[in-house]
Scaffold this motif. Structure first.
Motif, mmCIF file in Angstrom:
data_model
loop_
_atom_site.group_PDB
_atom_site.id
_atom_site.type_symbol
_atom_site.label_atom_id
_atom_site.label_comp_id
_atom_site.label_asym_id
_atom_site.label_seq_id
_atom_site.Cartn_x
_atom_site.Cartn_y
_atom_site.Cartn_z
ATOM 1 N N UNK A 93 -33.532 -4.203 -12.713
ATOM 2 C CA UNK A 93 -32.174 -3.786 -12.646
ATOM 3 C C UNK A 93 -31.929 -2.469 -11.971
ATOM 4 N N UNK A 94 -32.733 -1.647 -11.752
ATOM 5 C CA UNK A 94 -32.165 -0.600 -11.140
ATOM 6 C C UNK A 94 -32.318 -0.366 -9.621
ATOM 7 N N UNK A 95 -32.991 -1.572 -9.006
ATOM 8 C CA UNK A 95 -32.960 -1.653 -7.674
ATOM 9 C C UNK A 95 -31.860 -2.366 -7.057
ATOM 10 N N UNK A 96 -31.145 -1.550 -5.995
ATOM 11 C CA UNK A 96 -30.149 -1.850 -5.304
ATOM 12 C C UNK A 96 -30.243 -3.005 -4.531
ATOM 13 N N UNK A 101 -37.769 -5.150 -3.904
ATOM 14 C CA UNK A 101 -38.221 -5.019 -5.068
ATOM 15 C C UNK A 101 -39.857 -4.666 -5.192
ATOM 16 N N UNK A 102 -40.469 -5.720 -4.262
ATOM 17 C CA UNK A 102 -42.116 -5.636 -4.059
ATOM 18 C C UNK A 102 -42.397 -4.378 -3.232
ATOM 19 N N UNK A 131 -35.126 3.659 -6.552
ATOM 20 C CA UNK A 131 -34.119 2.808 -6.702
ATOM 21 C C UNK A 131 -33.915 1.930 -5.709
ATOM 22 N N UNK A 132 -34.293 2.023 -4.519
ATOM 23 C CA UNK A 132 -34.181 1.217 -3.438
ATOM 24 C C UNK A 132 -32.927 1.569 -2.567
ATOM 25 N N UNK A 133 -32.562 2.664 -2.787
ATOM 26 C CA UNK A 133 -31.381 3.347 -2.066
ATOM 27 C C UNK A 133 -31.891 3.901 -0.666
ATOM 28 N N UNK A 138 -41.602 9.689 7.410
ATOM 29 C CA UNK A 138 -42.005 11.024 7.766
ATOM 30 C C UNK A 138 -41.509 12.300 7.252
ATOM 31 N N UNK A 139 -40.901 12.269 6.015
ATOM 32 C CA UNK A 139 -40.528 13.412 5.204
ATOM 33 C C UNK A 139 -38.917 13.469 5.306
ATOM 34 N N UNK A 140 -38.365 12.555 6.405
ATOM 35 C CA UNK A 140 -36.926 12.640 6.183
ATOM 36 C C UNK A 140 -36.394 11.267 5.682
ATOM 37 N N UNK A 141 -35.221 11.597 4.799
ATOM 38 C CA UNK A 141 -34.710 10.384 4.045
ATOM 39 C C UNK A 141 -33.348 9.931 4.685
ATOM 40 N N UNK A 142 -33.443 8.585 4.637
ATOM 41 C CA UNK A 142 -32.454 8.025 5.402
ATOM 42 C C UNK A 142 -31.736 6.740 4.249
ATOM 43 N N UNK A 143 -30.393 6.960 3.871
ATOM 44 C CA UNK A 143 -29.962 6.070 3.001
ATOM 45 C C UNK A 143 -29.668 4.452 3.548
#
Length: 193
Positions: A93-96, A101-102, A131-133, A138-143
């Motif tokens: 339920x928390x996965x956007x 999911x997998x 949360x799948x958001x 490589x250490x950089x977060x992308x929404x």
């Protein structure tokens, strides 16, 4: 003649008087009818709204009873299985994006990255947040703003003006193949030695 004139005059006066009374009385009757009709309609509306409220309350009570009975049944089953089931359902339920999911919460490492024709096109690792958001490359977060699934099994993630990342499972969700501009590289959740 005088007598017939007076009788005629009395009849005319009575007719005029009855017309005046009728003219004055008719709007009052119409407004009373409107008031009665309005009252009846508002009473009907109130009754209907009370009925729908009762139906909603009954359905809520039924659903809460069903939830209670289902939770009681799940409690009677083995504790570990009910815990794992509840943790999976709360996790889902928390996965956007359900398509992810997998893959959420797993870190994928490039297998034999240096053998690729252009190794710089592929990150050493990537992780889809729990949360799948977002995806961490490589250490950089992308929404992640959108997820598309393609007929060939590829899952495409996108966000921002230029961020696009595509992969597809290879047998299981623990091993995937990443594609970048026609080049392919295998990734696994097991870190290469």
């Amino acid at each position: 003649m005088k007598k017939s004139n007076t009788i005629l005059m009395i009849i005319v006066i009575v007719i005029i008087a009855s017309l005046v009374v009728w003219k004055i009385g008719t709007p009052n009757l119409i407004s009373k009818n409107k008031e009665n009709t309005t009252e009846k309609v508002s009473k009907k509306v109130e009754k209907e709204s009370k009925k729908t409220k009762k139906k909603k309350e009954i359905s809520k009570a039924k659903s809460s009873t069903t939830e209670t009975s289902s939770s009681t049944k799940s409690e009677s089953s083995s504790k570990s299985s009910s815990e794992s089931t509840s943790s999976v359902s709360s996790y889902q339920s928390n996965v956007r994006f359900p398509e992810l999911q997998a893959y959420v919460g797993k870190t994928y490492y490039a297998i034999d990255r240096e053998s690729a024709e252009y190794p710089q096109m592929f990150p050493t690792s990537f992780t889809i947040t729990s949360d799948g958001e977002a995806i961490i490359i490589s250490g950089r977060q992308e929404p992640i703003e959108y997820v598309r699934t393609e007929g060939s099994g590829f899952v495409q993630l996108g966000g921002g003006p230029v961020f696009v990342f595509s992969f597809r499972p290879l047998g299981s969700s623990d091993e995937v193949e990443v594609v970048n501009q026609g080049q392919y590289l295998t990734y696994s959740t097991t870190m290469p030695e």
